[in-house]
Design a protein around this motif. Structure first.
Motif, PDB file in Angstrom:
ATOM      1  N   TRP A   1     -45.377  43.081 -52.366  1.00  0.00           N
ATOM      2  CA  TRP A   1     -44.439  42.617 -51.339  1.00  0.00           C
ATOM      3  C   TRP A   1     -44.031  43.785 -50.464  1.00  0.00           C
ATOM      4  CZ3 TRP A   1     -42.072  37.755 -50.425  1.00  0.00           C
ATOM      5  CH2 TRP A   1     -42.554  36.732 -51.236  1.00  0.00           C
TER       6      TRP A   1
ATOM      7  N   GLU B   1     -38.911  35.664 -48.548  1.00  0.00           N
ATOM      8  CA  GLU B   1     -38.222  36.201 -49.722  1.00  0.00           C
ATOM      9  C   GLU B   1     -37.359  35.148 -50.404  1.00  0.00           C
ATOM     10  OE1 GLU B   1     -37.614  40.866 -48.492  1.00  0.00           O
ATOM     11  OE2 GLU B   1     -36.098  39.412 -47.843  1.00  0.00           O
ATOM     12  N   ASP B   2     -36.870  34.188 -49.627  1.00  0.00           N
ATOM     13  CA  ASP B   2     -35.953  33.185 -50.164  1.00  0.00           C
ATOM     14  C   ASP B   2     -36.079  31.942 -49.290  1.00  0.00           C
ATOM     15  OD1 ASP B   2     -33.924  31.755 -51.327  1.00  0.00           O
ATOM     16  OD2 ASP B   2     -32.298  33.070 -50.659  1.00  0.00           O
TER      17      ASP B   2
ATOM     18  N   ARG C   1     -41.326  32.844 -52.247  1.00  0.00           N
ATOM     19  CA  ARG C   1     -40.667  32.689 -53.544  1.00  0.00           C
ATOM     20  C   ARG C   1     -39.303  32.026 -53.349  1.00  0.00           C
ATOM     21  NH1 ARG C   1     -40.480  39.213 -54.278  1.00  0.00           N
ATOM     22  NH2 ARG C   1     -38.798  39.674 -52.809  1.00  0.00           N
ATOM     23  N   SER C   2     -38.787  31.516 -54.442  1.00  0.00           N
ATOM     24  CA  SER C   2     -37.460  30.889 -54.469  1.00  0.00           C
ATOM     25  C   SER C   2     -37.378  29.714 -53.516  1.00  0.00           C
ATOM     26  CB  SER C   2     -36.372  31.926 -54.131  1.00  0.00           C
ATOM     27  OG  SER C   2     -36.406  32.993 -55.057  1.00  0.00           O
TER      28      SER C   2
ATOM     29  N   VAL D   1     -47.375  32.437 -54.453  1.00  0.00           N
ATOM     30  CA  VAL D   1     -46.129  31.682 -54.473  1.00  0.00           C
ATOM     31  C   VAL D   1     -45.557  31.742 -55.878  1.00  0.00           C
ATOM     32  CG1 VAL D   1     -47.308  29.486 -54.976  1.00  0.00           C
ATOM     33  CG2 VAL D   1     -45.041  29.467 -53.892  1.00  0.00           C
ATOM     34  N   SER D   2     -44.228  31.833 -55.975  1.00  0.00           N
ATOM     35  CA  SER D   2     -43.571  31.867 -57.280  1.00  0.00           C
ATOM     36  C   SER D   2     -42.209  31.196 -57.181  1.00  0.00           C
ATOM     37  CB  SER D   2     -43.408  33.314 -57.769  1.00  0.00           C
ATOM     38  OG  SER D   2     -42.616  34.070 -56.880  1.00  0.00           O
ATOM     39  N   ASP D   3     -41.781  30.610 -58.315  1.00  0.00           N
ATOM     40  CA  ASP D   3     -40.468  29.977 -58.403  1.00  0.00           C
ATOM     41  C   ASP D   3     -40.290  28.967 -57.268  1.00  0.00           C
ATOM     42  OD1 ASP D   3     -37.912  29.300 -59.115  1.00  0.00           O
ATOM     43  OD2 ASP D   3     -36.997  31.149 -58.365  1.00  0.00           O
ATOM     44  N   PHE D   4     -40.975  27.825 -57.389  1.00  0.00           N
ATOM     45  CA  PHE D   4     -41.062  26.882 -56.285  1.00  0.00           C
ATOM     46  C   PHE D   4     -41.080  25.446 -56.796  1.00  0.00           C
ATOM     47  CE2 PHE D   4     -45.187  27.507 -57.969  1.00  0.00           C
ATOM     48  CZ  PHE D   4     -45.910  26.343 -57.745  1.00  0.00           C
TER      49      PHE D   4
ATOM     50  N   THR E   1     -47.257  31.563 -59.561  1.00  0.00           N
ATOM     51  CA  THR E   1     -46.527  32.063 -60.722  1.00  0.00           C
ATOM     52  C   THR E   1     -45.404  31.098 -61.058  1.00  0.00           C
ATOM     53  OG1 THR E   1     -47.037  34.355 -60.134  1.00  0.00           O
ATOM     54  CG2 THR E   1     -45.225  33.993 -61.667  1.00  0.00           C
TER      55      THR E   1
END
Length: 424
Positions: A203, A280-281, A306-307, A328-331, A357
């Motif tokens: 990142w 980032e969010d 992410r998020s 992509v993560s936490d989605f 992830t």
């Protein structure tokens, strides 16, 4: 003296290979091959070079801006990033290690293979024979990189001209896909490439931050230079929030970081391209394809998100949505074809070389009753040992009310095979 690894150490290296991380970048550059190339006999060990393949015209590239041992080498449209810049470090007697400017790691014949087709990856510099190459002259000042270990040369797999084609080794035939032009960074008529700011993992860190009070309109190409844009909203999930960026038909946005308070992210009003954009969010959504033409294409290449408590990418208009070389993560959902838009269309989505992830709910949601079609390939899922993340879900799309789920898994509408999905 070079020590060859044991079977156990090879296994450790294989387990350590990075399958994801992100950021692939692309850029339009019109004068790439006009810049003067270095000759093999005059390579400057203090300089940085972009290695341009003769077959494809694309540059040697560290996939997804990886800084990890085992990060893959690919070819990609020249973008000027440090993941496409390399230095030749002398090992003596005409041999060199080829060091990435981004990661500090060197080209490495993976698993000490001597076979045709073995991948070239990056690894911490150990000085091994599998990390040493000599430069063999070819036509027009181009060179071939010959492995000290295998005597084979670095080439683009299958003579591909496509972005993200793998870099492997092959028997030396002096074919065009084995020839590389060494373009010194900042030389010729090509503008000096932009070096990204220091990054943590894959990142990028922002070069600066800019609070946004109203939507930024983009036409043509805008290189954001890794500025973080934030604060157009409170950061909640309310519907009908404004986007930070709105892209006109044909627009390109690259090298942008979207921070907290992202609103509805990015809107595309027609064909558009997002290159190396990082969320980032994620707010309401990361990006939405609107527009009205069935021929429009929205391409997201490189970058990551992410998020995202719900959707990352929303497809409201017609046309095709392409997501490639992305992480992509936490989605909630990576992609969703609008389930209840007042005007519906048959939509197409392609997901290629994406790292996912956990936690997450699903990758793709389509309305198969409306003619939607999805294809997925090269998906790596990390941290989902119970395989709870759905790959492709089918819905009955409507123009009012709520859509209903009607299926999940490979099908005529959800085009993928189980071999296209890797879990680690």
């Amino acid at each position: 003296m070079t020590t060859h690894p044991t079977r156990a150490s090879r296994a450790r290296r294989l387990r350590g290979a990075l399958a994801g991380a992100a950021a692939l970048v692309v850029a339009a550059t019109g004068a790439l091959l006009t810049a003067p190339a270095a000759q093999a006999a005059s390579v400057d060990t203090s300089a940085w070079y972009v290695l341009v393949n003769r077959q494809s015209g694309k540059a040697l590239d560290v996939l997804n801006w990886s800084t990890a041992d085992g990060g893959q080498l690919i070819q990609y449209t020249r973008a000027g990033g440090a993941n496409q810049q390399f230095q030749f470090v002398s090992s003596g007697d005409g041999w060199y290690r080829v060091k990435s400017r981004h990661s500090g790691k060197v080209l490495d014949v993976w698993e000490w293979s001597t076979a045709d087709g073995a991948e070239i990856r990056q690894w911490t510099d150990t000085g091994g024979d599998n990390q040493q190459f000599r430069l063999s002259d070819s036509e027009g000042g181009r060179v071939r990189l010959v492995s000290k270990l295998s005597t084979k040369v670095v080439q683009v797999k299958d003579r591909s001209t496509a972005d993200a084609a793998l870099i492997v080794q092959g028997t030396n035939t002096n074919a065009y896909n084995q020839q590389w032009e060494l373009v010194k960074v900042g030389s010729g008529t090509t503008p000096p490439p932009t070096t990204p700011p220091p990054s943590t993992g894959a990142w990028p860190s922002p070069s600066s931050s800019q609070k946004v009070s109203s939507t930024i309109q983009v036409s043509g190409t805008r290189d954001a230079g890794y500025v973080r844009y934030y604060g157009i909203s409170s950061g909640d999930q309310d519907e009908s929030q404004p986007p930070i960026f709105q892209l006109a038909d044909g627009a390109v946005l690259r090298n942008a970081i979207i921070g907290t308070g992202a609103g509805d992210g990015i809107h595309c009003t027609g064909t558009c391209t997002l290159e190396n954009v990082w969320w980032e969010d994620v707010g309401e959504d990361a990006a939405t394809l609107k527009g009205s033409s069935s021929s429009q294409v929205m391409t997201v290449t490189g970058g990551g998100a992410r998020s995202a408590s719900d959707k990352v990418f929303q497809h409201n208009g017609p046309g095709t949505f392409v997501i490639r070389n992305f992480q992509v993560s936490d989605f909630g959902k990576l992609y969703r074809s609008c389930g209840n838009c007042s005007k519906q269309y048959a939509r197409t989505v392609r997901v290629e070389n994406v790292t996912v992830t956990a936690p997450g709910k699903s990758l793709v949601g389509i309305n198969s009753n409306l003619g939607d079609r999805a294809t997925l390939s090269g998906v790596t899922i990390v941290g989902d040992s119970s395989r709870k993340i759905a790959i492709c879900e089918e819905y009955k799309g409507v123009t009012s009310g709520e859509p209903t789920k009607i299926g999940s898994g490979p099908s005529a509408a959800c085009g993928y095979s189980t071999s296209s999905i890797t879990y680690r």
